[in-house]
Design a protein around this motif. Structure first.
Motif, PDB file in Angstrom:
ATOM      1  N   ILE A 109     -12.456  -6.200   9.659  1.00 12.23           N
ATOM      2  CA  ILE A 109     -13.354  -5.573   8.678  1.00 12.23           C
ATOM      3  C   ILE A 109     -12.756  -4.273   8.172  1.00 12.23           C
ATOM      4  CG2 ILE A 109     -15.637  -4.531   8.348  1.00 12.23           C
ATOM      5  CD1 ILE A 109     -16.640  -6.623  10.456  1.00 12.23           C
ATOM      6  N   ASP A 110     -12.221  -3.464   9.069  1.00  9.46           N
ATOM      7  CA  ASP A 110     -11.586  -2.210   8.661  1.00  9.46           C
ATOM      8  C   ASP A 110     -10.438  -2.480   7.683  1.00  9.46           C
ATOM      9  OD1 ASP A 110     -13.227  -0.591  10.323  1.00  9.46           O
ATOM     10  OD2 ASP A 110     -11.910  -0.976  12.034  1.00  9.46           O
ATOM     11  N   PHE A 111      -9.603  -3.455   8.025  1.00  7.41           N
ATOM     12  CA  PHE A 111      -8.480  -3.785   7.138  1.00  7.41           C
ATOM     13  C   PHE A 111      -8.955  -4.283   5.783  1.00  7.41           C
ATOM     14  CE2 PHE A 111      -5.845  -3.677  10.990  1.00  7.41           C
ATOM     15  CZ  PHE A 111      -4.763  -2.970  10.505  1.00  7.41           C
ATOM     16  N   ALA A 112     -10.027  -5.067   5.762  1.00  5.19           N
ATOM     17  CA  ALA A 112     -10.566  -5.556   4.490  1.00  5.19           C
ATOM     18  C   ALA A 112     -11.092  -4.393   3.647  1.00  5.19           C
ATOM     19  CB  ALA A 112     -11.670  -6.586   4.747  1.00  5.19           C
ATOM     20  N   LEU A 113     -11.778  -3.460   4.280  1.00  8.23           N
ATOM     21  CA  LEU A 113     -12.285  -2.286   3.563  1.00  8.23           C
ATOM     22  C   LEU A 113     -11.144  -1.431   3.035  1.00  8.23           C
ATOM     23  CD1 LEU A 113     -15.171  -1.319   6.024  1.00  8.23           C
ATOM     24  CD2 LEU A 113     -15.443  -2.233   3.692  1.00  8.23           C
ATOM     25  N   LEU A 114     -10.146  -1.181   3.874  1.00  5.89           N
ATOM     26  CA  LEU A 114      -9.003  -0.361   3.460  1.00  5.89           C
ATOM     27  C   LEU A 114      -8.219  -1.024   2.331  1.00  5.89           C
ATOM     28  CD1 LEU A 114      -7.779   0.799   6.972  1.00  5.89           C
ATOM     29  CD2 LEU A 114      -8.910   2.208   5.222  1.00  5.89           C
ATOM     30  N   ASP A 115      -8.057  -2.335   2.406  1.00  9.18           N
ATOM     31  CA  ASP A 115      -7.344  -3.057   1.359  1.00  9.18           C
ATOM     32  C   ASP A 115      -8.076  -2.937   0.031  1.00  9.18           C
ATOM     33  OD1 ASP A 115      -5.161  -4.828   0.517  1.00  9.18           O
ATOM     34  OD2 ASP A 115      -6.739  -6.332   0.284  1.00  9.18           O
ATOM     35  N   ALA A 116      -9.385  -3.113   0.053  1.00  5.67           N
ATOM     36  CA  ALA A 116     -10.178  -3.013  -1.173  1.00  5.67           C
ATOM     37  C   ALA A 116     -10.138  -1.589  -1.737  1.00  5.67           C
ATOM     38  CB  ALA A 116     -11.617  -3.447  -0.902  1.00  5.67           C
ATOM     39  N   LEU A 117     -10.249  -0.594  -0.868  1.00  6.46           N
ATOM     40  CA  LEU A 117     -10.215   0.805  -1.323  1.00  6.46           C
ATOM     41  C   LEU A 117      -8.835   1.191  -1.855  1.00  6.46           C
ATOM     42  CD1 LEU A 117     -12.365   2.521   1.429  1.00  6.46           C
ATOM     43  CD2 LEU A 117     -12.940   2.262  -0.999  1.00  6.46           C
ATOM     44  N   ARG A 118      -7.785   0.657  -1.261  1.00  2.67           N
ATOM     45  CA  ARG A 118      -6.423   0.945  -1.739  1.00  2.67           C
ATOM     46  C   ARG A 118      -6.247   0.438  -3.172  1.00  2.67           C
ATOM     47  NH1 ARG A 118      -1.473   3.603  -0.854  1.00  2.67           N
ATOM     48  NH2 ARG A 118       0.174   2.239  -1.536  1.00  2.67           N
ATOM     49  N   LYS A 119      -6.865  -0.697  -3.474  1.00  3.44           N
ATOM     50  CA  LYS A 119      -6.761  -1.269  -4.827  1.00  3.44           C
ATOM     51  C   LYS A 119      -7.660  -0.537  -5.818  1.00  3.44           C
ATOM     52  CE  LYS A 119      -5.336  -5.749  -3.198  1.00  3.44           C
ATOM     53  NZ  LYS A 119      -5.822  -6.851  -2.417  1.00  3.44           N
ATOM     54  N   ARG A 123       2.924   1.958  -8.183  1.00  5.26           N
ATOM     55  CA  ARG A 123       2.428   2.041  -6.811  1.00  5.26           C
ATOM     56  C   ARG A 123       1.986   0.643  -6.391  1.00  5.26           C
ATOM     57  NH1 ARG A 123       0.947   6.409  -4.393  1.00  5.26           N
ATOM     58  NH2 ARG A 123       0.507   7.527  -6.317  1.00  5.26           N
ATOM     59  N   ASN A 124       2.350   0.233  -5.209  1.00  6.28           N
ATOM     60  CA  ASN A 124       1.905  -1.045  -4.677  1.00  6.28           C
ATOM     61  C   ASN A 124       0.488  -0.867  -4.166  1.00  6.28           C
ATOM     62  OD1 ASN A 124       1.504  -3.510  -3.510  1.00  6.28           O
ATOM     63  ND2 ASN A 124       3.320  -3.454  -2.219  1.00  6.28           N
ATOM     64  N   ALA A 125      -0.452  -1.549  -4.780  1.00  5.01           N
ATOM     65  CA  ALA A 125      -1.864  -1.398  -4.402  1.00  5.01           C
ATOM     66  C   ALA A 125      -2.209  -2.171  -3.137  1.00  5.01           C
ATOM     67  CB  ALA A 125      -2.751  -1.854  -5.548  1.00  5.01           C
ATOM     68  N   ARG A 126      -1.291  -3.003  -2.677  1.00  6.85           N
ATOM     69  CA  ARG A 126      -1.572  -3.794  -1.476  1.00  6.85           C
ATOM     70  C   ARG A 126      -1.403  -2.938  -0.232  1.00  6.85           C
ATOM     71  NH1 ARG A 126       1.217  -9.144  -0.884  1.00  6.85           N
ATOM     72  NH2 ARG A 126      -0.480  -9.358   0.582  1.00  6.85           N
ATOM     73  N   LEU A 127      -2.239  -3.185   0.724  1.00  6.45           N
ATOM     74  CA  LEU A 127      -2.151  -2.531   2.019  1.00  6.45           C
ATOM     75  C   LEU A 127      -0.973  -3.126   2.786  1.00  6.45           C
ATOM     76  CD1 LEU A 127      -3.927  -0.444   3.530  1.00  6.45           C
ATOM     77  CD2 LEU A 127      -5.047  -2.367   4.640  1.00  6.45           C
ATOM     78  N   PRO A 128      -0.175  -2.330   3.480  1.00  5.88           N
ATOM     79  CA  PRO A 128       0.913  -2.898   4.278  1.00  5.88           C
ATOM     80  C   PRO A 128       0.347  -3.891   5.301  1.00  5.88           C
ATOM     81  CG  PRO A 128       1.097  -0.508   4.199  1.00  5.88           C
ATOM     82  CD  PRO A 128      -0.208  -0.876   3.577  1.00  5.88           C
ATOM     83  N   THR A 129       1.118  -4.906   5.611  1.00  5.21           N
ATOM     84  CA  THR A 129       0.694  -5.904   6.588  1.00  5.21           C
ATOM     85  C   THR A 129       0.588  -5.258   7.965  1.00  5.21           C
ATOM     86  OG1 THR A 129       1.846  -7.572   5.322  1.00  5.21           O
ATOM     87  CG2 THR A 129       1.240  -8.155   7.578  1.00  5.21           C
ATOM     88  N   PRO A 130      -0.550  -5.429   8.633  1.00  6.94           N
ATOM     89  CA  PRO A 130      -0.697  -4.814   9.957  1.00  6.94           C
ATOM     90  C   PRO A 130       0.250  -5.472  10.967  1.00  6.94           C
ATOM     91  CG  PRO A 130      -2.594  -6.192   9.450  1.00  6.94           C
ATOM     92  CD  PRO A 130      -1.735  -6.164   8.215  1.00  6.94           C
ATOM     93  N   PRO A 131       0.714  -4.714  11.959  1.00  6.59           N
ATOM     94  CA  PRO A 131       1.567  -5.297  12.995  1.00  6.59           C
ATOM     95  C   PRO A 131       0.802  -6.333  13.800  1.00  6.59           C
ATOM     96  CG  PRO A 131       1.023  -3.020  13.527  1.00  6.59           C
ATOM     97  CD  PRO A 131       0.439  -3.310  12.183  1.00  6.59           C
TER      98      PRO A 131
END
Length: 154
Positions: free
Chosen positions: A6-16, A145-153
């Motif tokens: 959920i955190d990653f989904a929120l961060l990805d959306a906010l980054r875009k 700027r790349n709007a995508r969130l980096p892939t998490p480890p």
């Protein structure tokens, strides 16, 4: 702080798009709006979200040229690095900078009106500094700027 799906989904959306309404943000993350609001608040308080920024058209500000200036210091003394770091923060032409390892010590992203101003800036701002041994300027033709969130480890 341990981040989940959920955190990653929120961060990805906010980054875009950091201006998404909370309901849209919640829909994108697949959670209730109250959950999204609380999660974003928690991410801000934990320092995961460090700020929100507007991308501004440089030409609207009269900026016709951007460059990346590589700077090599004379010495790698902590005091010289700290002094140069502090100095860069005072220059309005400097958009961002990185202290790096390798052949150079700093990469400095600058924005100016035109090539004459870039030349004057480089000479006045860098070659007059006692801690600077060498500079190299690279013009920036375009920026994205790349709007995508980096892939998490994993």
């Amino acid at each position: 702080m341990q981040l989940d799906r959920i955190d990653f989904a929120l961060l990805d959306a906010l980054r875009k798009n950091a201006r998404l309404p909370n309901k849209t943000l919640a829909d994108k993350a697949g959670v209730a709006p109250s959950t999204a609001l609380e999660r974003v608040r928690r991410l801000r308080e934990a320092g995961v979200i460090q700020g929100y920024h507007a991308e501004i058209d440089p030409q609207a500000l009269g900026i016709g040229l951007q460059a990346m200036i590589s700077v090599r210091l004379e010495r790698h003394a902590r005091t010289d690095v700290a002094a140069f770091d502090t100095y860069l923060k005072t220059l309005p032409e400097v958009l961002s900078f990185w202290h790096v390892a390798g052949g150079n010590d700093f990469l400095v992203h600058v924005a100016v009106r035109d090539s004459q101003r870039l030349r004057d800036f480089a000479l006045d701002a860098f070659t007059t500094r006692k801690e600077v041994a060498h500079i190299e300027t690279n013009l920036i033709f375009s920026f994205q700027r790349n709007a995508r969130l980096p892939t998490p480890p994993r």
